[in-house]
Design an enzyme around this catalytic site. Structure first.
Site, PDB file in Angstrom:
ATOM      1  N   LYS A  86       0.816  -1.219   0.000  1.00 37.48           N
ATOM      2  CA  LYS A  86       0.000   0.000   0.000  1.00 37.48           C
ATOM      3  C   LYS A  86       0.852   1.272   0.000  1.00 37.48           C
ATOM      4  O   LYS A  86       0.424   2.302  -0.506  1.00 37.48           O
ATOM      5  CB  LYS A  86      -0.958  -0.004   1.191  1.00 37.48           C
ATOM      6  CG  LYS A  86      -2.077  -1.022   1.004  1.00 37.48           C
ATOM      7  CD  LYS A  86      -3.307  -0.655   1.802  1.00 37.48           C
ATOM      8  CE  LYS A  86      -4.485  -1.518   1.417  1.00 37.48           C
ATOM      9  NZ  LYS A  86      -4.344  -2.913   1.886  1.00 37.48           N
ATOM     10  N   GLU A 108      -9.733   6.940   2.767  1.00 42.85           N
ATOM     11  CA  GLU A 108     -10.660   6.042   3.449  1.00 42.85           C
ATOM     12  C   GLU A 108      -9.855   4.871   3.974  1.00 42.85           C
ATOM     13  O   GLU A 108      -8.784   4.560   3.452  1.00 42.85           O
ATOM     14  CB  GLU A 108     -11.716   5.527   2.462  1.00 42.85           C
ATOM     15  CG  GLU A 108     -11.290   4.324   1.603  1.00 42.85           C
ATOM     16  CD  GLU A 108     -10.164   4.625   0.618  1.00 42.85           C
ATOM     17  OE1 GLU A 108      -9.953   5.806   0.303  1.00 42.85           O
ATOM     18  OE2 GLU A 108      -9.489   3.671   0.170  1.00 42.85           O
ATOM     19  N   SER A 375       1.736  -9.820  -0.678  1.00 39.01           N
ATOM     20  CA  SER A 375       1.380  -8.397  -0.614  1.00 39.01           C
ATOM     21  C   SER A 375       1.683  -7.736   0.729  1.00 39.01           C
ATOM     22  O   SER A 375       1.892  -6.527   0.793  1.00 39.01           O
ATOM     23  CB  SER A 375      -0.101  -8.213  -0.960  1.00 39.01           C
ATOM     24  OG  SER A 375      -0.921  -9.013  -0.122  1.00 39.01           O
TER      25      SER A 375
HETATM   26  C1  LIG Z   1      -5.199  -3.910   1.579  1.00 37.17           C
HETATM   27  C2  LIG Z   1      -4.465  -5.183   1.340  1.00 37.17           C
HETATM   28  C3  LIG Z   1      -4.808  -6.064   0.279  1.00 37.17           C
HETATM   29  C4  LIG Z   1      -5.989  -5.828  -0.606  1.00 37.17           C
HETATM   30  O1  LIG Z   1      -5.905  -4.696  -1.425  1.00 37.17           O
HETATM   31  P1  LIG Z   1      -5.663  -4.784  -2.988  1.00 37.17           P
HETATM   32  O2  LIG Z   1      -5.996  -3.435  -3.478  1.00 37.17           O
HETATM   33  O3  LIG Z   1      -6.553  -5.858  -3.528  1.00 37.17           O
HETATM   34  O4  LIG Z   1      -4.233  -5.137  -3.182  1.00 37.17           O
HETATM   35  C5  LIG Z   1      -4.041  -7.194   0.084  1.00 37.17           C
HETATM   36  N1  LIG Z   1      -3.002  -7.483   0.884  1.00 37.17           N
HETATM   37  C6  LIG Z   1      -2.635  -6.682   1.904  1.00 37.17           C
HETATM   38  C7  LIG Z   1      -1.468  -7.071   2.746  1.00 37.17           C
HETATM   39  C8  LIG Z   1      -3.353  -5.507   2.162  1.00 37.17           C
HETATM   40  O5  LIG Z   1      -3.000  -4.730   3.199  1.00 37.17           O
END
Ligand SMILES: *Cc1c(COP(=O)(O)O)cnc(C)c1O
Length: 392
Positions: A86, A108, A375
């Site tokens: 993010k 948000e 992620s």
């Molecule tokens: C917020 C988040 C997501 C989901 O958001 P996307 O916009 O689909 O990437 C996925 N993994 C983590 C670790 C997050 O914090």
């Protein structure tokens, strides 16, 4: 509106008139800023010296051996500052806002991860930050609320609708409609009206560009499959996009199957949703028979959203990317497996993608390679998992 805002029949600009000018301004200024050499250099400097890029690609040997089959690699976005991908988007949009002369940022947040990333970027760049968050989420995520305040952000508690993420987005759009002269709305994923799905994708595509180069340097060929989890879809699209022209690569987006697709307690907007309009874009959404937005559920707060980025809806329709759902139990099992085999505790969101990589690897031969976009890290989820398992 410009063609760029459309992904086939999806995307677009379904907003009240009062927002049109703000979004047009953003589109015009972004075209100038994003091609400016000075902006690109400053962005690159922040990503490398502050956020921790490039993130490694790592061969998960013990996981691979345990599963038996294809080799599994991880793109380590979990190693970034604030713990997930993010920050790529938050730094990018905050820098763009600063170049546009905006002093105030609004954002948000659902679980608080994007709120923390936005507050971090604003602290770094000296911008005022206000975060909209549903009252239900504020109750569930006390620690992230305090974290945002530590970073100097102001929290605006949203008490309308279901008091969760979708209502926080509505309130932020409402604020933006009357404040855009001095305010930028820093949306957290590839959702919302044009220009957001395109701009956020561009900012997250650093993941796939790096991964492509790194994998080629490591293995001298491209991977056979890419896997990423999909909430709004920003980590997945950023990872997939630089590979889309490599037709032989299989790509899989993993949605939250929650307690099962026939339970109504899930967040699988593409796999189980219908076409509609949400937050200014035509996309796949979860809705009831009357067209009301459905309540969603996932063990992973970051996947708990009733819509999805319009480009994913298009890539699904076009057959270029496959989408599947993984239920809470299977994601939780993958959370444990990765922790035990590799010493890497994944975010529960990312554990959904790991689960599909495990499924896929076990059905494939040892000469094929799967890359998972990890992620985020799981530190934020350890409390939740321990309490679900009766260990607190
Ligand atoms: C917020 C988040 C997501 C989901 O958001 P996307 O916009 O689909 O990437 C996925 N993994 C983590 C670790 C997050 O914090």
């Amino acid at each position: 509106m410009s063609r760029e805002g459309r992904f086939g029949q999806f995307g677009g600009f379904y907003v009240p008139e009062i927002l049109v000018r703000a979004l047009k301004d953003l589109e015009r200024e972004y075209a100038i800023i994003s091609s400016d050499k000075g902006f690109r250099e400053e962005m690159d400097r922040l990503l490398t010296t502050y956020a921790g890029r490039p993130t490694p690609i790592y061969y998960a040997q013990r996981l691979t051996e345990k599963v038996g089959g294809a080799r599994i690699f991880l793109k380590r976005e979990d190693l970034l500052h604030t713990g997930s991908h993010k920050i790529n988007n938050a730094l990018g949009q905050a820098l763009i806002a600063k170049r546009m002369g905006k002093r105030r940022i609004i954002a948000e947040t659902g679980a608080g991860q994007h709120g923390v990333a936005a507050a971090t970027a604003c602290a770094l760049l000296g911008l005022d930050c206000e975060v909209y968050m549903g009252e239900v989420d504020v109750e569930r995520q006390k620690l992230n609320c305090y974290r945002m305040e530590l970073l100097g952000a102001k929290l605006n508690v949203v008490r309308s609708g279901s008091k969760t993420l979708k209502d926080a987005i509505n309130e932020a759009l409402r604020d933006f409609a009357s404040s855009s002269d001095h305010t930028h709305y820093l949306i957290g994923s590839v959702v919302g009206p044009h220009l957001y799905p395109t701009m956020v994708r561009d900012l997250q595509s650093v993941i796939g560009r790096e991964a492509r180069k790194q994998f080629l340097a490591l293995e001298n060929h491209l991977p056979d499959a890419l896997v990423a989890c999909v909430g709004g879809g920003s980590n997945a699209i950023g990872f997939f996009h630089p590979f889309l022209e490599d037709r032989e690569i299989r790509m899989i987006g993993v949605e939250a199957g929650g307690e099962g697709l026939d339970s109504s307690r899930h967040a699988a907007s593409i796999v189980a949703g219908k076409e509609g309009v949400l937050h200014g874009a035509r996309t796949m959404i979860l809705q009831d028979e009357d067209g009301q937005i459905a309540e969603t559920h996932s063990i992973a707060a970051g996947l708990d959203y009733p819509g999805v980025g319009p480009e994913h809806a298009f890539l699904s329709m076009a057959g270029r990317v496959e989408y599947m759902a993984v239920e809470d139990d299977e994601a939780l099992a993958a959370f444990h497996t990765l922790s035990e085999t590799e010493g890497i505790i994944p975010a529960l969101e990312s554990a959904h993608a790991v689960a599909v990589a495990i499924r896929l690897a076990s059905q494939s031969t040892a000469d094929s390679d799967i890359v998972v976009n990890l992620s985020g890290r799981g530190d934020k989820d350890v409390n939740q998992v321990a309490s679900m398992e009766g260990r607190l």
